[in-house]
Write an enzyme that holds these catalytic residues in place. Structure first.
Site, mmCIF file in Angstrom:
data_model
loop_
_atom_site.group_PDB
_atom_site.id
_atom_site.type_symbol
_atom_site.label_atom_id
_atom_site.label_comp_id
_atom_site.label_asym_id
_atom_site.label_seq_id
_atom_site.Cartn_x
_atom_site.Cartn_y
_atom_site.Cartn_z
ATOM 1 N N CYS A 198 0.742 -1.167 0.033
ATOM 2 C CA CYS A 198 0.040 0.021 -0.092
ATOM 3 C C CYS A 198 0.853 1.173 0.051
ATOM 4 C CB CYS A 198 -0.630 -0.127 1.294
ATOM 5 S SG CYS A 198 -1.781 -1.363 1.573
ATOM 6 N N ASP A 218 21.363 34.943 -14.077
ATOM 7 C CA ASP A 218 20.266 35.458 -14.823
ATOM 8 C C ASP A 218 19.384 36.766 -14.709
ATOM 9 O OD1 ASP A 218 16.771 35.139 -14.690
ATOM 10 O OD2 ASP A 218 17.543 34.079 -16.556
#
Length: 465
Positions: free
Chosen positions: A41, A424
């Site tokens: 499970c 950046d």
């Protein structure tokens, strides 16, 4: 490097506490198997919690299957977000898992997988068995079973067609695998799914509608804004609520439309060959960073006083990935100069009409671009199974590719979570908006490890005001 997820499944006491709490944040990060029932499970399974002495824990569903356990039909342990470990880790096992999820074993076999990773088949099998509890064939078998379950439950395809579309070599192999993994026949699995949940979507030939789970929170608005800012006309279409694009896949083409919902992403797929289903879903999940662990990101980045306000304001931010390494490489090299008209036309759907142009076509149109030529001639091979350090070195060796471009490719193609694009312009603007000196970003990033890529996305967000 020993990672948090790897240590987690080996820590039986901690895993049992998670199972007792039914904490869904850990779904996909380990598997619980119950000796007395023979079932495995997800950690948050709503069934009664078994006694501690009756459970075992595994890193993957394939490992549980290899040890004789079958999947729970109540919690569907394969229908959860994947482990974020495969992005955090850069070792052989993690790179192999990314390629297996993309369908490499179904297309090229274990020899092809080993070749892409640069290892012998024997060495690869030994490492995967030690790390993940199962070899490459067992891991691929679990992937096929998951693809088959999607087709059985979400489509009206004849089960014989489902078998071959999911990558099985025969109907007999398909039937045996479904019985072993799910303890039921394919027809019973289809009937059970229809009665329990109703149809999630219908298939008209090759049309499917799926639900892609994620770990909340999920900043869908930020992803749609990013895709809109970088969309290629004809290849992509972005609205305020959805993102559509074409896909170049191993056996044909595809078109996908993704619509974020509160607890899942609705994924509508149109495929020319259903053998590409598993690969298409895997690529879309990587594009949206659906396997991320936002709680882990928040714990680290939210502890920085400068980042804390934007982390709180925009929970669940994601790092956009890509559906194709070659495509992302072309985008990184050409920016807004992409000759989209070179892409082949496809039947129009959801506002998209053509594929992103192949590197070979673009290189023919731009014969003087050395990096494009290397990409087209496969001297530069960009895919999810690459080792980050090796790929970065190859990229930097190509004329015209600087460190910032190389890092951008690693972040988006490999899903590398710890890369800060300090040069950046958008990141630097965001840093200034938060009172962080752009020159101090490399030093500041030490406190953001291993989530620097997410820190960069938060800085971009801060730059937007």
């Amino acid at each position: 490097m020993v990672t948090e997820t790897l240590a987690l499944w080996r820590d039986a006491e901690r895993c049992y506490r998670v199972v007792t709490a039914r904490d869904p944040r850990f779904d996909g990060q380990f598997i619980m198997a119950v000796r007395t029932t023979g079932i495995y499970c997800r950690p948050s399974c709503p069934a009664s919690t078994p006694k501690e002495q009756n459970v075992r824990f595994f890193p993957t569903s394939a490992a549980a299957q290899a040890n004789g356990f079958r999947a729970c039909r109540r919690c569907l342990p394969d229908a959860v977000p994947g482990s974020p470990d495969w992005n955090v880790r850069a070792d052989l096992a993690a790179r192999a898992m990314r390629l297996i999820s993309d369908g490499t074993v179904e297309r090229e076999g274990v020899p092809g997988l080993a070749r892409r990773l640069g290892y012998s088949e024997r060495q690869l099998g030994r490492v995967l068995t030690a790390e993940l509890g199962a070899g490459p064939l067992a891991l691929a078998r679990a992937h096929r079973a998951h693809s088959a379950r999607l087709l059985i439950e979400m489509s009206g395809l004849p089960l014989t067609d489902v078998a071959f579309a999911a990558g099985f070599s025969s109907v007999r192999q398909f039937n045996e695998t479904i019985r072993e993994v799910f303890a039921t026949t394919p027809s019973q699995l289809r009937a059970f799914a229809a009665s329990r949940r109703g149809r999630q979507g219908d298939a008209g030939g090759t049309r499917l509608s799926l639900r892609l789970p994620f770990r909340p929170p999920f900043d869908a608005v930020g992803l749609l804004r990013f895709f809109a800012a970088h969309a290629v006309e004809g290849v992509e279409k972005v609205t305020s609520t959805s993102y559509a694009r074409t896909l170049r896949l191993a056996h044909g083409t595809g078109v996908v439309r993704l619509t974020p919902e509160p607890d899942h992403v609705r994924c509508e797929l149109l495929l020319t060959d259903l053998r590409d289903l598993g690969s298409a879903v895997s690529r879309v999940r990587r594009l949206l960073d659906l396997d991320a662990d936002p709680a882990a990101v928040t714990r680290v980045l939210g502890a920085d006083p400068a980042l804390a306000p934007v982390v709180e304001a925009v929970p669940g931010i994601r790092v956009p990935g890509t559906v194709d390494g070659e495509e992302l490489m072309v985008r990184a090299l050409l920016g807004d100069q992409i000759p989209a008209a070179l892409g082949e036309e496809v039947p129009g759907e959801w506002g998209v009409t053509r594929l992103f142009p192949a590197a070979a076509r673009v290189a023919t149109a731009m014969p003087d671009h050395a990096a494009l030529t290397a990409l087209a001639e496969r001297r530069l091979d960009v895919h999810v199974g690459r080792d980050a350090a090796e790929l970065r070195a190859e990229l930097l060796a190509c004329p015209g590719i600087d460190a910032s471009t190389a890092d951008y490719v690693l972040m988006r193609v490999l899903g590398a979570p710890d890369i800060l694009l300090a040069a950046d312009a958008a990141v630097r603007r965001g840093a200034e908006a938060l009172g962080i000196s752009p020159e101090s970003l490399p030093e500041r990033a030490r406190g953001w490890t291993p989530w620097c890529s997410y820190a960069g996305m938060y800085l971009r967000q801060a730059g937007l005001g």
